[in-house]
Write an enzyme that holds these catalytic residues in place. Structure first.
Site, PDB file in Angstrom:
ATOM      1  N   CYS A 267      23.595 -19.641  20.843  1.00  0.00           N
ATOM      2  CA  CYS A 267      24.320 -18.870  19.903  1.00  0.00           C
ATOM      3  C   CYS A 267      24.027 -17.484  19.922  1.00  0.00           C
ATOM      4  O   CYS A 267      25.021 -16.362  19.852  1.00  0.00           O
ATOM      5  CB  CYS A 267      23.235 -19.125  18.738  1.00  0.00           C
ATOM      6  SG  CYS A 267      23.208 -20.744  17.976  1.00  0.00           S
TER       7      CYS A 267
HETATM    8  C1  BEZ Z   1      21.179 -22.918  21.002  1.00  0.00           C
HETATM    9  O1  BEZ Z   1      22.009 -21.966  20.349  1.00  0.00           O
HETATM   10  O2  BEZ Z   1      20.994 -22.774  22.110  1.00  0.00           O
HETATM   11  C2  BEZ Z   1      20.833 -24.145  20.156  1.00  0.00           C
HETATM   12  C3  BEZ Z   1      20.702 -24.074  18.819  1.00  0.00           C
HETATM   13  C4  BEZ Z   1      20.327 -25.119  18.307  1.00  0.00           C
HETATM   14  C5  BEZ Z   1      19.820 -26.387  18.796  1.00  0.00           C
HETATM   15  C6  BEZ Z   1      20.098 -26.408  20.411  1.00  0.00           C
HETATM   16  C7  BEZ Z   1      20.622 -25.271  21.127  1.00  0.00           C
END
Ligand code: BEZ
Length: 210
Positions: free
Chosen positions: A45
């Site tokens: 994210c």
């Molecule tokens: C991420 O943004 O890396 C992420 C967010 C939630 C679950 C897995 C990865």
């Protein structure tokens, strides 16, 4: 209920990193991208938000406003913003919705319980000036989105909303396009003289309006 292509994108009022936003008022007559993120302070994210911030000029060129969403509270978003700039070099330059009561996520069906029962998946809604949904994408949490592809689809949506054409596989701005199947040959000859018929149903022209 799922939101489908052609549906009116529901309006909402939400807390964001830029203050309270009424979606329709904020959007006005522009195109808009509404995209969700599973959680604050997560690696994928962070890269996605920085990437979209770095594409500000590209979205502006396309008269497109961008708004993100994560289900964490506003205080969390405000702390996370610093990391996004640290990591990507791009300061957040669009509102990020704090959907801690899941109102918007539920409205747009962004939580897919068989993937995760509380976090949103990576949903994207491209919404036209008429507030109708023109395109949706859904990615899982572990796969970051390709925002060049998002810009490419916006180019296609904007072109095909103006001209009776469609865009072929992997099309990019400036490449040849296809005359829409609803246009008969007689009208096609008037509108797009000199088109090339590769098949009776596959009539090709240079991109119009350039
Ligand atoms: C991420 O943004 O890396 C992420 C967010 C939630 C679950 C897995 C990865």
């Amino acid at each position: 209920m799922a939101i489908r292509l052609g549906d009116i994108a529901p309006n909402f009022t939400a807390k964001t990193t830029d203050g309270v936003v009424d979606f329709y008022k904020w959007k006005g007559q522009s195109w808009a991208v509404l995209f969700s993120h599973p959680k604050d302070f997560t690696p994928v994210c962070t890269t996605e938000l920085g990437r979209v911030a770095g594409l500000k000029a590209e979205f502006e060129k396309r008269n497109t406003k961008v708004i993100g969403l994560s289900i964490d509270p506003l205080e969390s978003h405000m702390k996370w913003i610093g990391d996004i700039e640290d990591v990507t070099g791009n300061a957040l330059n669009f509102p990020l919705i704090a959907d801690d009561d899941r109102r918007v996520s539920d409205m747009y069906d962004m939580i897919h319980p068989n993937a995760h029962d509380t976090q949103t998946v990576r949903s994207v809604f491209v919404i036209g000036p008429d507030n109708k949904v023109k395109l949706t994408l859904t990615y899982p949490a572990s796969t970051g989105r390709n925002f060049d592809e998002l810009l490419r689809t916006i180019d296609s949506l904007q072109l095909t909303s103006t001209w009776a054409v469609a865009t072929p596989a992997d099309w990019r701005e400036g490449e040849d396009v296809i005359i829409g199947t609803s246009v008969n040959d007689e009208d096609a000859q008037k509108k797009f003289p000199g088109y090339v018929a590769k098949k009776p149903y596959l009539r090709v022209i240079p991109q119009p309006g350039r």
